[in-house]
Scaffold this motif. Structure first.
Motif, mmCIF file in Angstrom:
data_model
loop_
_atom_site.group_PDB
_atom_site.id
_atom_site.type_symbol
_atom_site.label_atom_id
_atom_site.label_comp_id
_atom_site.label_asym_id
_atom_site.label_seq_id
_atom_site.Cartn_x
_atom_site.Cartn_y
_atom_site.Cartn_z
ATOM 1 N N LEU A 4 105.247 27.547 -4.468
ATOM 2 C CA LEU A 4 105.212 28.692 -3.554
ATOM 3 C C LEU A 4 103.806 29.267 -3.443
ATOM 4 N N ALA A 5 103.125 29.407 -4.583
ATOM 5 C CA ALA A 5 101.769 29.951 -4.564
ATOM 6 C C ALA A 5 100.828 29.047 -3.777
ATOM 7 N N ALA A 6 101.067 27.730 -3.849
ATOM 8 C CA ALA A 6 100.222 26.798 -3.099
ATOM 9 C C ALA A 6 100.434 26.932 -1.600
ATOM 10 N N ARG A 7 101.671 27.277 -1.182
ATOM 11 C CA ARG A 7 101.957 27.430 0.238
ATOM 12 C C ARG A 7 101.560 28.804 0.765
ATOM 13 N N MET A 8 101.260 29.718 -0.120
ATOM 14 C CA MET A 8 100.922 31.081 0.274
ATOM 15 C C MET A 8 99.474 31.371 -0.133
ATOM 16 N N ALA A 9 98.893 32.368 0.477
ATOM 17 C CA ALA A 9 97.508 32.744 0.166
ATOM 18 C C ALA A 9 97.485 33.680 -1.034
ATOM 19 N N VAL A 10 97.877 33.139 -2.195
ATOM 20 C CA VAL A 10 97.973 33.960 -3.391
ATOM 21 C C VAL A 10 97.619 33.115 -4.611
ATOM 22 N N ASP A 11 96.889 33.711 -5.541
ATOM 23 C CA ASP A 11 96.610 33.032 -6.807
ATOM 24 C C ASP A 11 97.876 32.996 -7.649
ATOM 25 N N ARG A 12 97.988 32.003 -8.472
ATOM 26 C CA ARG A 12 99.168 31.827 -9.307
ATOM 27 C C ARG A 12 99.287 32.992 -10.302
ATOM 28 N N PRO A 13 100.374 33.800 -10.230
ATOM 29 C CA PRO A 13 100.488 34.943 -11.140
ATOM 30 C C PRO A 13 101.001 34.530 -12.518
ATOM 31 N N ALA A 14 100.745 35.371 -13.493
ATOM 32 C CA ALA A 14 101.349 35.192 -14.811
ATOM 33 C C ALA A 14 102.823 35.573 -14.723
ATOM 34 N N LEU A 15 103.659 34.895 -15.506
ATOM 35 C CA LEU A 15 105.099 35.117 -15.453
ATOM 36 C C LEU A 15 105.561 35.800 -16.733
ATOM 37 N N TYR A 16 106.220 36.926 -16.567
ATOM 38 C CA TYR A 16 106.794 37.672 -17.681
ATOM 39 C C TYR A 16 108.302 37.768 -17.501
ATOM 40 N N VAL A 17 109.017 37.650 -18.607
ATOM 41 C CA VAL A 17 110.465 37.817 -18.600
ATOM 42 C C VAL A 17 110.795 38.975 -19.517
ATOM 43 N N THR A 18 111.606 39.893 -19.019
ATOM 44 C CA THR A 18 111.890 41.108 -19.757
ATOM 45 C C THR A 18 113.382 41.388 -19.769
ATOM 46 N N ASP A 19 113.773 42.324 -20.614
ATOM 47 C CA ASP A 19 115.159 42.780 -20.689
ATOM 48 C C ASP A 19 115.215 44.203 -20.166
ATOM 49 N N ALA A 20 115.719 44.360 -18.964
ATOM 50 C CA ALA A 20 115.838 45.677 -18.348
ATOM 51 C C ALA A 20 117.298 46.096 -18.320
ATOM 52 N N ARG A 21 117.529 47.344 -17.893
ATOM 53 C CA ARG A 21 118.900 47.836 -17.826
ATOM 54 C C ARG A 21 119.638 47.301 -16.609
ATOM 55 N N ALA A 22 118.925 46.725 -15.667
ATOM 56 C CA ALA A 22 119.537 46.199 -14.454
ATOM 57 C C ALA A 22 118.720 45.012 -13.985
ATOM 58 N N PRO A 23 119.343 44.047 -13.297
ATOM 59 C CA PRO A 23 118.593 42.892 -12.795
ATOM 60 C C PRO A 23 117.533 43.332 -11.799
ATOM 61 N N ASN A 24 116.320 42.844 -11.999
ATOM 62 C CA ASN A 24 115.223 43.297 -11.159
ATOM 63 C C ASN A 24 114.075 42.309 -11.265
ATOM 64 N N ALA A 25 113.225 42.329 -10.265
ATOM 65 C CA ALA A 25 111.992 41.550 -10.289
ATOM 66 C C ALA A 25 110.942 42.355 -9.538
ATOM 67 N N PHE A 26 109.723 42.310 -10.024
ATOM 68 C CA PHE A 26 108.649 43.015 -9.332
ATOM 69 C C PHE A 26 107.321 42.349 -9.653
ATOM 70 N N ALA A 27 106.365 42.592 -8.776
ATOM 71 C CA ALA A 27 105.027 42.035 -8.944
ATOM 72 C C ALA A 27 104.040 43.174 -9.082
ATOM 73 N N VAL A 28 103.066 43.003 -9.957
ATOM 74 C CA VAL A 28 102.019 43.999 -10.146
ATOM 75 C C VAL A 28 100.671 43.292 -10.101
ATOM 76 N N GLY A 29 99.633 44.069 -9.800
ATOM 77 C CA GLY A 29 98.297 43.494 -9.719
ATOM 78 C C GLY A 29 98.113 42.769 -8.406
ATOM 79 N N GLY A 30 97.395 41.687 -8.452
ATOM 80 C CA GLY A 30 97.113 40.924 -7.241
ATOM 81 C C GLY A 30 95.630 40.724 -7.077
ATOM 82 N N GLY A 31 95.232 40.281 -5.919
ATOM 83 C CA GLY A 31 93.821 40.016 -5.680
ATOM 84 C C GLY A 31 93.368 38.754 -6.390
ATOM 85 N N SER A 32 92.103 38.732 -6.759
ATOM 86 C CA SER A 32 91.548 37.536 -7.396
ATOM 87 C C SER A 32 92.092 37.311 -8.789
ATOM 88 N N GLY A 33 92.661 38.372 -9.426
ATOM 89 C CA GLY A 33 93.204 38.212 -10.767
ATOM 90 C C GLY A 33 94.541 37.520 -10.807
#
Length: 323
Positions: free
Chosen positions: A92-121
């Motif tokens: 997906l990252a290769a098809r989009m204009a985005v650098d490959r993000p780091a992947l974190y897996v967490t235990d939250a109170r509800a199912p969720n996904a979100f992205a933080v940061g961005g840019g060249s990092g």
């Protein structure tokens, strides 16, 4: 104490309050006038104010991002533990204009996904473990594409900047209006004491003070509503981009529905549930996300349009001439 003595004492208190408030208003006004007198040229001043507003918003965003990642109750997911998921993110990252993000897996109170940061990092993609239990592989891919779309356009930073600049403008306006607020507050309090009604705030000065305060508060609310409105538009844009990249709008629609159902409390009287469906217009305006119904309906219409496009025959019409 006789009524006359009380009125005399109240008048003294009123005059004292008026003197204190007016002195404070004069002090603030003098400080503002001093700053204005020592200001640089107007273009330079406007540039400095813009730098302060943008810089504070930018700093607040990156500090907030670091705090979010530091507070995660989860771990960075290495490639060897989830090779298929990492492969999907790579593709997906290769098809989009985005650098490959780091992947974190967490235990939250509800199912969720979100992205933080961005840019060249590259940013970070955070997913709750429950998503892998309730979603299929195609649905997980659709959710990942949606979050990568936010990183692609750096939505988090853009929204934080818009919100921060709006709040800075309201803050500057409040500082400029502070002498008037202090003077009107003192006049309202003094007038009430002099009339022998300390708790009465129905006079003209009190009304003017409330009008000015409400105007400043309305500016704050307007800045918030504009930022939230843009946030909802970016959610729609991320849905569209995910549907475009994956070619499967229905997968994202199904994923949103499954997440909604999983977030709904099983006990209807749960007081602290993070799931909340509301038809209150004010709450909808203040929401950062559009309703699931709106998002799913848009995705279904997109899927129907794609299906109808596939069914249209391609080629020359029977009566046409070749050239």
């Amino acid at each position: 104490m006789s009524r006359l003595a009380f009125r005399a004492a109240a008048a003294v208190v009123g005059v004292a309050l008026l003197a204190v408030y007016l002195a404070a208003a004069a002090f603030v006004a003098d400080a503002l006038l001093f700053l204005w007198a020592t200001r640089p040229d107007l273009p330079v001043l406007l540039a400095l104010l813009a730098v302060v507003a943008v810089g504070s918003a930018y700093l607040s965003y990156w500090i907030g991002t670091a705090q979010v990642l530091a507070s995660l109750e989860g771990d960075r997911l290495p490639r060897e533990r989830a090779p298929d998921l990492h492969h999907r993110i790579d593709a997906l990252a290769a098809r989009m204009a985005v650098d490959r993000p780091a992947l974190y897996v967490t235990d939250a109170r509800a199912p969720n996904a979100f992205a933080v940061g961005g840019g060249s990092g590259g940013g970070a993609l955070v997913m709750d473990r429950s998503l892998f239990r309730i979603l299929s592989a195609r649905e997980v891919e659709a959710i990942v594409a949606h979050e990568l779309a936010h990183l692609e356009t750096n939505d988090g930073l853009a929204l934080a900047m818009a919100d921060g600049i709006g709040r800075a403008v309201v803050g500057f306006t409040t500082v400029l209006a502070l002498p008037a607020l202090l003077a009107l507050s003192g006049l309202a309090a003094a007038s009430a004491w002099i009339r022998g009604r300390p708790g009465d705030r129905s006079g003209p000065f009190a009304w003017l003070h409330r009008a000015l305060t409400n105007g400043l508060f309305a500016g704050f609310v307007l800045a918030t509503l504009l930022a939230r409105s843009r946030s909802r538009k970016r959610e729609f844009a991320a849905d569209d981009r995910a549907a475009e990249v994956t070619g499967d709008p229905i997968a994202l629609a199904r994923a949103l529905r499954r997440i909604e159902r999983a977030a709904e409390p099983s006990w209807p009287f749960t007081p602290l549930s993070t799931y909340k469906r509301t038809e209150n217009p004010a709450e909808r305006w203040l929401s950062t996300h559009p309703s699931i119904e709106e998002r799913v309906e848009r995705l279904r219409r997109r899927a129907a349009a794609q299906e109808s496009t596939r069914r249209i025959p391609i080629g020359p019409s029977r009566g046409g001439r070749r050239r």
